[in-house]
Design an enzyme around this catalytic site. Structure first.
Site, short mmCIF file in Angstrom:
data_model
loop_
_atom_site.label_atom_id
_atom_site.label_comp_id
_atom_site.label_asym_id
_atom_site.label_seq_id
_atom_site.Cartn_x
_atom_site.Cartn_y
_atom_site.Cartn_z
N SER A 14 0.81 -1.21 0.00
CA SER A 14 0.00 0.00 0.00
C SER A 14 0.85 1.28 0.00
O SER A 14 1.63 1.50 -0.92
CB SER A 14 -0.96 -0.07 1.20
OG SER A 14 -2.00 0.86 1.06
N ASP B 55 -10.35 -4.89 -3.68
CA ASP B 55 -9.67 -4.02 -2.71
C ASP B 55 -10.60 -2.86 -2.37
O ASP B 55 -11.06 -2.13 -3.24
CB ASP B 55 -8.35 -3.49 -3.30
CG ASP B 55 -7.46 -2.84 -2.25
OD1 ASP B 55 -7.98 -2.16 -1.35
OD2 ASP B 55 -6.22 -3.01 -2.35
N HIS C 64 -7.67 -5.76 0.71
CA HIS C 64 -6.43 -4.97 0.76
C HIS C 64 -5.29 -5.81 1.34
O HIS C 64 -4.27 -5.28 1.74
CB HIS C 64 -6.68 -3.70 1.59
CG HIS C 64 -5.66 -2.63 1.38
ND1 HIS C 64 -5.32 -2.12 0.16
CD2 HIS C 64 -4.88 -1.97 2.29
CE1 HIS C 64 -4.37 -1.19 0.30
NE2 HIS C 64 -4.09 -1.09 1.58
#
Length: 188
Positions: free
Chosen positions: A71, A137, A164
């Site tokens: 991320s 996600d 995620h």
């Protein structure tokens, strides 16, 4: 010959979260040196502090150096690599749920994406570039990870259901990332 692997977590996370401890353990069993970097104030991250953390911990960047990011750790790494002059060739990178554009649900992260990355510079430093994203996600839209993989001219792996890739999404282990990294190191 063991490699140096840096694992860089994202927003709101720590080295103890998600699949990071598991991945570190697997790689250490394979005789690699592994650092799961502790990014400061991860629930209120500051771009300069995060870049400084990478600068203080990443030593001897060379063909035996690999990165696995998650991320926000992904764009942070790209920003860091881009500012190195010269940027030495390095082993490779795997960006999980990475993004390089503003996230509408997290405008506080905009400072990380405001400056466009010089992707050509990073592409010329390593031929092993992978982006992994899940179609479902709920934090980083799938399309943004796809865009990032195009900008980086990276291999793109799409996973139907992974969210995620957080503990909450059931990811305490992540064999797929481990396998991709193992193949990347083997083909060197």
């Amino acid at each position: 010959m063991g490699k140096q692997v840096y694992i860089i977590h994202g927003y709101g996370a720590s080295p103890a979260n998600h699949w990071f401890p598991w991945l570190k353990e697997k790689l250490v069993e394979d005789d690699h040196q592994v650092s799961v970097l502790h990014m400061p104030n991860s629930s209120d991250p500051n771009r300069e502090e995060w870049l400084e953390t990478l600068a203080n911990h990443i030593k001897n960047l060379d063909n035996n150096t690999y990165f696995v990011t998650h991320s926000l750790g992904s764009i942070t790494l790209l920003n860091y690599l881009e500012q190195l002059n010269p940027l030495p060739n390095f082993g490779g990178l795997i960006l999980v749920s990475g993004f390089s554009e503003s996230l509408s649900i997290l405008p506080s992260l905009d400072p990380f994406t405001v400056k466009k990355v010089d992707y050509k510079k990073i592409i010329s430093a390593t031929s092993s570039r992978v982006v992994i994203a899940a179609k479902d996600d709920h934090i980083v839209p799938y399309q943004l990870s796809q865009n990032l993989s195009k900008q980086l001219d990276a291999s793109f792996f799409s996973i139907e259901k992974g969210g995620h890739f957080l503990e909450d999404d059931g990811f305490m282990t992540f064999p797929f990332v481990y396998d991709v990294l193992k193949n990347m190191i083997k083909t060197e």
